[in-house]
Scaffold this motif. Structure first.
Motif, PDB file in Angstrom:
ATOM      1  N   ILE A  95     -12.908 -12.609  28.522  1.00  0.00           N
ATOM      2  CA  ILE A  95     -12.796 -11.681  29.210  1.00  0.00           C
ATOM      3  C   ILE A  95     -12.673 -10.231  27.969  1.00  0.00           C
ATOM      4  CG2 ILE A  95     -10.767 -10.610  30.485  1.00  0.00           C
ATOM      5  CD1 ILE A  95     -10.347 -13.372  31.588  1.00  0.00           C
ATOM      6  N   PHE A  96     -11.651 -10.410  27.039  1.00  0.00           N
ATOM      7  CA  PHE A  96     -11.781  -9.203  26.162  1.00  0.00           C
ATOM      8  C   PHE A  96     -13.633  -9.240  25.560  1.00  0.00           C
ATOM      9  CE2 PHE A  96     -11.259  -7.483  21.559  1.00  0.00           C
ATOM     10  CZ  PHE A  96     -10.275  -6.394  22.140  1.00  0.00           C
ATOM     11  N   LEU A  97     -14.686  -9.815  25.554  1.00  0.00           N
ATOM     12  CA  LEU A  97     -15.914  -9.946  24.688  1.00  0.00           C
ATOM     13  C   LEU A  97     -16.747  -9.012  26.143  1.00  0.00           C
ATOM     14  CD1 LEU A  97     -17.863  -9.987  23.218  1.00  0.00           C
ATOM     15  CD2 LEU A  97     -18.713 -12.275  23.935  1.00  0.00           C
ATOM     16  N   ALA A  98     -16.281  -9.593  27.392  1.00  0.00           N
ATOM     17  CA  ALA A  98     -16.702  -9.347  28.882  1.00  0.00           C
ATOM     18  C   ALA A  98     -16.761  -8.253  29.135  1.00  0.00           C
ATOM     19  CB  ALA A  98     -16.293 -10.239  29.636  1.00  0.00           C
ATOM     20  N   TYR A  99     -15.491  -7.588  28.085  1.00  0.00           N
ATOM     21  CA  TYR A  99     -14.527  -6.392  28.535  1.00  0.00           C
ATOM     22  C   TYR A  99     -15.712  -5.080  27.441  1.00  0.00           C
ATOM     23  CZ  TYR A  99     -12.496  -1.825  26.789  1.00  0.00           C
ATOM     24  OH  TYR A  99     -12.681  -0.313  26.011  1.00  0.00           O
ATOM     25  N   ALA A 100     -16.280  -5.892  26.494  1.00  0.00           N
ATOM     26  CA  ALA A 100     -17.144  -4.876  25.043  1.00  0.00           C
ATOM     27  C   ALA A 100     -18.277  -5.001  25.932  1.00  0.00           C
ATOM     28  CB  ALA A 100     -17.299  -5.897  24.479  1.00  0.00           C
ATOM     29  N   CYS A 101     -19.004  -5.814  26.272  1.00  0.00           N
ATOM     30  CA  CYS A 101     -19.952  -5.732  26.880  1.00  0.00           C
ATOM     31  C   CYS A 101     -20.397  -5.433  27.443  1.00  0.00           C
ATOM     32  CB  CYS A 101     -20.078  -7.508  27.091  1.00  0.00           C
ATOM     33  SG  CYS A 101     -20.193  -9.052  25.442  1.00  0.00           S
ATOM     34  N   THR A 102     -19.651  -4.055  27.968  1.00  0.00           N
ATOM     35  CA  THR A 102     -19.752  -3.607  29.283  1.00  0.00           C
ATOM     36  C   THR A 102     -19.734  -1.984  28.796  1.00  0.00           C
ATOM     37  OG1 THR A 102     -17.742  -3.026  29.655  1.00  0.00           O
ATOM     38  CG2 THR A 102     -18.976  -4.202  31.033  1.00  0.00           C
ATOM     39  N   LYS A 103     -19.697  -1.768  27.626  1.00  0.00           N
ATOM     40  CA  LYS A 103     -19.560  -0.574  26.315  1.00  0.00           C
ATOM     41  C   LYS A 103     -20.868  -0.213  25.509  1.00  0.00           C
ATOM     42  CE  LYS A 103     -15.448  -0.010  27.921  1.00  0.00           C
ATOM     43  NZ  LYS A 103     -15.035   1.055  28.736  1.00  0.00           N
ATOM     44  N   PHE A 104     -21.976  -0.426  26.885  1.00  0.00           N
ATOM     45  CA  PHE A 104     -23.689   0.400  26.364  1.00  0.00           C
ATOM     46  C   PHE A 104     -23.835   1.112  27.439  1.00  0.00           C
ATOM     47  CE2 PHE A 104     -24.259  -3.530  28.488  1.00  0.00           C
ATOM     48  CZ  PHE A 104     -25.998  -3.076  28.853  1.00  0.00           C
ATOM     49  N   VAL A 105     -24.353   1.996  27.277  1.00  0.00           N
ATOM     50  CA  VAL A 105     -25.633   3.019  28.067  1.00  0.00           C
ATOM     51  C   VAL A 105     -27.243   3.057  27.581  1.00  0.00           C
ATOM     52  CG1 VAL A 105     -24.597   5.024  27.449  1.00  0.00           C
ATOM     53  CG2 VAL A 105     -25.355   4.678  29.993  1.00  0.00           C
ATOM     54  N   GLY A 106     -27.023   3.443  25.973  1.00  0.00           N
ATOM     55  CA  GLY A 106     -28.771   3.328  25.698  1.00  0.00           C
ATOM     56  C   GLY A 106     -28.549   2.630  24.523  1.00  0.00           C
ATOM     57  N   THR A 107     -30.382   2.786  24.294  1.00  0.00           N
ATOM     58  CA  THR A 107     -30.323   1.572  23.715  1.00  0.00           C
ATOM     59  C   THR A 107     -30.020   1.761  22.483  1.00  0.00           C
ATOM     60  OG1 THR A 107     -32.059   2.621  22.259  1.00  0.00           O
ATOM     61  CG2 THR A 107     -32.735   1.828  24.278  1.00  0.00           C
ATOM     62  N   TYR A 108     -29.570   2.435  21.711  1.00  0.00           N
ATOM     63  CA  TYR A 108     -28.580   2.227  20.558  1.00  0.00           C
ATOM     64  C   TYR A 108     -27.452   0.989  20.477  1.00  0.00           C
ATOM     65  CZ  TYR A 108     -25.984   3.336  16.060  1.00  0.00           C
ATOM     66  OH  TYR A 108     -25.421   3.589  14.792  1.00  0.00           O
ATOM     67  N   THR A 109     -26.438   1.714  21.456  1.00  0.00           N
ATOM     68  CA  THR A 109     -25.268   0.370  21.808  1.00  0.00           C
ATOM     69  C   THR A 109     -25.613  -0.904  22.329  1.00  0.00           C
ATOM     70  OG1 THR A 109     -25.012   1.824  23.904  1.00  0.00           O
ATOM     71  CG2 THR A 109     -23.296   2.119  22.043  1.00  0.00           C
ATOM     72  N   ARG A 110     -26.776  -0.910  22.741  1.00  0.00           N
ATOM     73  CA  ARG A 110     -27.443  -2.023  23.648  1.00  0.00           C
ATOM     74  C   ARG A 110     -27.692  -3.378  22.493  1.00  0.00           C
ATOM     75  NH1 ARG A 110     -31.726  -1.439  27.886  1.00  0.00           N
ATOM     76  NH2 ARG A 110     -33.410  -0.835  25.573  1.00  0.00           N
ATOM     77  N   ALA A 111     -27.719  -2.154  21.425  1.00  0.00           N
ATOM     78  CA  ALA A 111     -28.309  -3.487  20.272  1.00  0.00           C
ATOM     79  C   ALA A 111     -27.532  -4.045  19.470  1.00  0.00           C
ATOM     80  CB  ALA A 111     -29.577  -2.650  19.453  1.00  0.00           C
ATOM     81  N   MET A 112     -26.603  -3.282  19.230  1.00  0.00           N
ATOM     82  CA  MET A 112     -25.304  -3.709  19.512  1.00  0.00           C
ATOM     83  C   MET A 112     -24.633  -4.616  19.656  1.00  0.00           C
ATOM     84  SD  MET A 112     -22.915  -0.305  17.588  1.00  0.00           S
ATOM     85  CE  MET A 112     -23.855   1.018  16.362  1.00  0.00           C
ATOM     86  N   THR A 113     -24.387  -4.536  20.825  1.00  0.00           N
ATOM     87  CA  THR A 113     -23.977  -5.790  22.153  1.00  0.00           C
ATOM     88  C   THR A 113     -24.798  -6.824  22.581  1.00  0.00           C
ATOM     89  OG1 THR A 113     -23.010  -3.877  23.297  1.00  0.00           O
ATOM     90  CG2 THR A 113     -22.950  -5.739  24.566  1.00  0.00           C
TER      91      THR A 113
END
Length: 241
Positions: free
Chosen positions: A116-134
């Protein structure tokens, strides 16, 4: 933070400083910080995330998932043993509803909380930079969870098929006789172990099931975030390349 007029990029931090996550919470903090930057208008290409950094996010995810998952897997036979009334809980071999819930949480509580905690983190992206991290963090978590499930599945079957055979159990019973234990005591131990060994098969499949749920929760959250981001872009709320 300044915009590069020639490329339209915004550096995530001053030159000379790089992102190097050492732990799970630190990795999530980096994702959250840059997610806020992107929501604020920063356009950061995923090429700013180097191969080394991608591997570090993957490693953090793998290590966190594998170690914690392995501990939970090792506790699973005890939880199943309580449910099947082989192991007493709170001094009783007849567990009530509360005891059942407690045993269940012992086996899956941490994994579900982590998911559940990871699921929260997996929503914290919008651009390609944060998406690559996630994606790299989630990829490491999934790899660690799958590795844990495979080891637990093989290990529990090994105990049932190879270690706890009738021959080995009878040999162990003879050793107890040599220790001058009474025949009723030895028979009681033998019957308990013979019955309990089936718990390992149940635990093996239980771990597989929990792993599927563990992987599905953050994966679904990320897919929902992709859908959310698409709507934000279409509405003109955020701008990404």
């Amino acid at each position: 933070m300044s915009r590069n007029d020639s490329s339209g990029d915004i550096m995530p931090m001053p030159p000379g400083q790089e992102i190097h996550p050492k732990g799970f919470l630190e990795a999530i903090s980096y994702i959250e910080q840059n997610f806020a930057n992107e929501l604020g208008g920063a356009v950061i290409r995923d090429t700013f995330l180097t191969t080394k950094q991608r591997l570090e996010f993957f490693e953090v995810g793998f290590r966190s998932s594998f170690l914690s998952g392995l501990i939970s897997a090792l506790l699973t036979p005890f939880a199943i043993g309580v449910v099947e009334r082989y192991i007493p809980v709170f001094g009783s071999t007849s567990p009530d509803t509360f005891d059942m819930i407690f045993a269940f949480l012992l086996a899956v509580g941490y994994s579900l909380g982590f998911a559940i905690f990871l699921a929260y983190a997996c929503t914290k992206f919008v651009g390609t930079y944060t998406r690559a991290m996630t994606r790299n963090l989630l990829g490491g978590v999934i790899a660690g969870a799958v590795m844990k499930a495979i080891l637990a599945f093989i290990g529990f079957h090994f105990l049932y098929i190879v270690v706890m055979t009738d021959f080995n159990l009878q040999w162990a019973a003879k050793q107890l006789y040599r220790l001058k234990l009474s025949k009723p005591s030895v028979l009681a131990v033998y019957n308990w172990v013979y019955g309990f060994k089936g718990v390992f098969l149940t635990s093996a499949w239980f771990v597989l099931g929990i792993t599927v749920v563990f992987v599905a929760i953050p994966s679904v959250a990320m897919l929902l975030a992709v859908r959310r981001n698409r709507k934000l872009v279409e509405a003109g709320v955020v701008h990404v390349e």
